[in-house]
Design an enzyme around this catalytic site. Structure first.
Site, PDB file in Angstrom:
ATOM      1  CD  GLU A   1      -2.943  -1.175   2.296  1.00  0.00           C
ATOM      2  OE1 GLU A   1      -4.096  -1.573   2.078  1.00  0.00           O
ATOM      3  OE2 GLU A   1      -2.551  -0.795   3.414  1.00  0.00           O
TER       4      GLU A   1
ATOM      5  CD  GLU B   1      -4.339  -6.152   2.439  1.00  0.00           C
ATOM      6  OE1 GLU B   1      -5.162  -5.383   2.985  1.00  0.00           O
ATOM      7  OE2 GLU B   1      -3.134  -6.186   2.732  1.00  0.00           O
TER       8      GLU B   1
END
Length: 585
Positions: free
Chosen positions: A158, A236
């Site tokens: 991320e 995710e």
């Protein structure tokens, strides 16, 4: 047998297209004795892959000290997955987020003010390289290119929500390749804002997305970003959420709604279910978030996942299995681990003693003209205690803690004066000293370093700048480091004092070992160890009400439980029950 895995217009295993159906299990949040059970249940769901993060701060807890054994035996976890026929997605980036202490970064990185985390900073890159030299020795021969189960590895995590330093991302990929990584690389970022643009190096690593809803919309965004035919993957797929201390309730997500989103993913691409099984933030390893205030996470990482924190199959599991069955055959899997829940009843306190009476047993006192942080005295987690003599009876009109994190209990002559938390630590307090001579004591707790966003750059714990007494910094301090990892050194023959932080010992005789849950109704705040293992924090504010004790931490015969309570709020018993309770209701 050596196989091939390639990323082209689709994912290809041995030159045949493959849809990756993966679930996340963090080996470090599950006792090793249960790894096979959780992986078997993953396979029985219909998944062909398991994904896991790798926490740097467990593998190198102190600089130059590496661990890959027992709870952090990453190699063994991967090998078990391989034997079950599961592929592995490994996410070894130095930063993992994961609602984990400091996002997986080791505390000691903060000791050097010239080190800038998650940037192309030469000092940071040097520390990563030293770590990677040891880490990849454990896993390079487990890549699919060497006959193992690892099919992909992640470069960073991320990163698009943190920075856009592509020099850093490329150097990360260079280091991975230098130390033997030859499977395809991936990145994962949110599909909104500038995150894909910031956090990806598409020429070297496949961009994937993280989200929990609006799949069709976000896959459209990912397609546009790719600009060519490339595999679509949600790295995710958030199917629940984590809990923080003080939340109104345990977070849940409707199963049918999540299953419908899963169907949307699999109709176009591949998935990693986050979390398939969440597990537990054992010890002091929970992370925290910081937006307008500090919100540290609870001990449970149940996440409303497909398996509960303690490994039970949920209704949501069956909802997901129905969807997965539309895209692949569901295998028959015989579960090899028999797990029972046990209620061992109520236990009364056998021994008790004060923290202040045991400071010399638990810590070597450090003297300093000014307070030192945990990092300055090579302490990662736990508590730190500061003591100073502040003179005769008089009015104290200005008492302040400057640069303190996270939660401080102030004592005058060993009697509680006040508790300050987060933003309250800057508040000015006044009080009266009445004794001829007076001692100031400050017990500071590290509630969990922030694991996400801009606050990560300032995560020193304890007192950084100093303590103000009537307008001036107080000097001459005794400092006790209290990581609380040596409770075998406690002397329970020393005195106990009501209203002070203290330790409480319980004994339980067990004939049949099983999973159990400790109920601490009537207790304030602290942590629990079982046979020397810290199973996590408790706090009466909830939402979590009971702590999970995995059966493998217990043994037939005599077992010792120690409760540390910091508020002076105690009951004279605890209860070991067979029923969990993650909510206030």
């Amino acid at each position: 047998m050596t196989q091939t895995f390639d990323i082209k217009d689709e994912f290809y295993l041995n030159n045949e297209p493959i849809k990756i159906i993966s679930g996340a299990i963090h080996y470090f949040r599950v006792v090793p004795e249960y790894w096979q059970d959780r992986l078997e249940k993953l396979k029985a769901l219909g998944c062909n892959t398991v994904e896991t993060y790798v926490p740097w701060n467990l593998h190198e807890p102190h600089e130059g000290e590496f661990h890959f054994e027992r709870q952090v035996n990453l190699r063994q976890f991967i090998q078990i997955a391989g034997k079950l026929g599961l592929h592995v997605i490994l996410r070894p980036a130095p930063y993992i987020c994961a609602e984990w202490e400091f996002g997986g970064l080791p505390y000691w990185l903060q000791k050097n003010p010239d080190l800038k985390i998650r940037f192309d900073n030469p000092i940071f890159m040097e520390k990563i390289e030293t770590y990677f030299q040891e880490l990849f020795k454990q896993v390079v021969d487990l890549q699919i290119t060497h006959g193992g189960p690892i099919i992909m590895m992640q470069v960073e995590n991320e990163y698009g929500s943190y920075s856009n330093d592509r020099s850093y991302l490329n150097k990360m990929a260079d280091l991975m390749e230098k130390y033997g990584v030859d499977v395809p690389l991936v990145t994962s970022d949110g599909p909104w804002g500038d995150m894909l643009e910031n956090g990806t190096i598409p020429e070297r690593a496949l961009p994937t997305i993280n989200c929990g809803s609006k799949i069709k919309q976000y896959f459209k965004r990912l397609k546009e970003f790719h600009g060519e035919k490339r595999p679509l993957m949600v790295m995710e797929f958030w199917i629940g959420w984590f809990d923080a201390w003080g939340d109104e309730a345990h977070h849940t997500m409707d199963g049918p709604t999540a299953a419908a989103e899963l169907d949307d993913i699999l109709s176009e691409g591949s998935v990693n279910i986050y979390m398939f099984h969440g597990g537990t933030n054992f010890g002091f390893m929970n992370g925290a978030n910081y937006y307008d205030r500090l919100t540290p996470d609870v001990t449970s990482y149940d996440y409303d996942a497909l398996l509960t924190e303690w490994g039970d199959i949920t209704p949501k599991y069956h909802e997901f299995q129905k969807v997965i069955a539309k895209y692949t055959d569901i295998p028959k899997v015989e579960l090899s681990t028999v797990i029972h829940k046990r209620a061992y009843g109520s236990l009364t306190v056998q021994k008790q003693t004060s923290l202040f009476e045991n400071l010399s047993n638990l810590s070597e006192t450090i003297t300093s003209n000014y307070p030192l942080t945990m990092e300055q005295i090579n302490q990662a987690t736990g508590y730190i205690y500061y003591e100073s003599h502040i003179g005769p009876a008089r009015e104290i009109e200005d008492y302040r803690l400057i640069g303190a994190n996270d939660r401080a209990l102030t004592f005058i002559n060993d009697e509680w004066l006040c508790t300050q938390y987060d933003l309250e630590l800057n508040d000015k307090r006044s009080f009266e000293l009445t004794a001829v001579e007076n001692k100031l004591g400050i017990l500071v707790e590290n509630m969990g370093r922030v694991n996400y966003s801009v606050k990560m750059n300032h995560q020193q714990k304890g007192i950084q700048d100093g303590v103000i007494i009537n307008g001036a910094f107080q000097s001459d301090w005794k400092i006790s480091s209290l990581p609380m990892d040596n409770l075998d050194q406690l002397d329970f023959s020393k005195a106990w004092h009501a209203g002070q932080p203290g330790f409480y010992q319980f004994d339980v005789e067990i004939d049949e070992v099983g999973d159990t849950f400790i109920d601490l109704t009537g207790w304030g705040k602290g942590f629990v160890t079982v046979n020397g293992v810290n199973i996590g924090r408790f706090w009466e504010i909830g939402p979590q009400q009971r702590l999970y004790i995995p059966g493998p931490l217990l043994k037939t015969g005599q077992n010792e439980i120690i409760v540390f309570e910091s508020e002076g709020k105690i009951a004279n018993y605890i209860t070991l029950t067979d029923t969990p309770k993650l909510d206030k209701d």
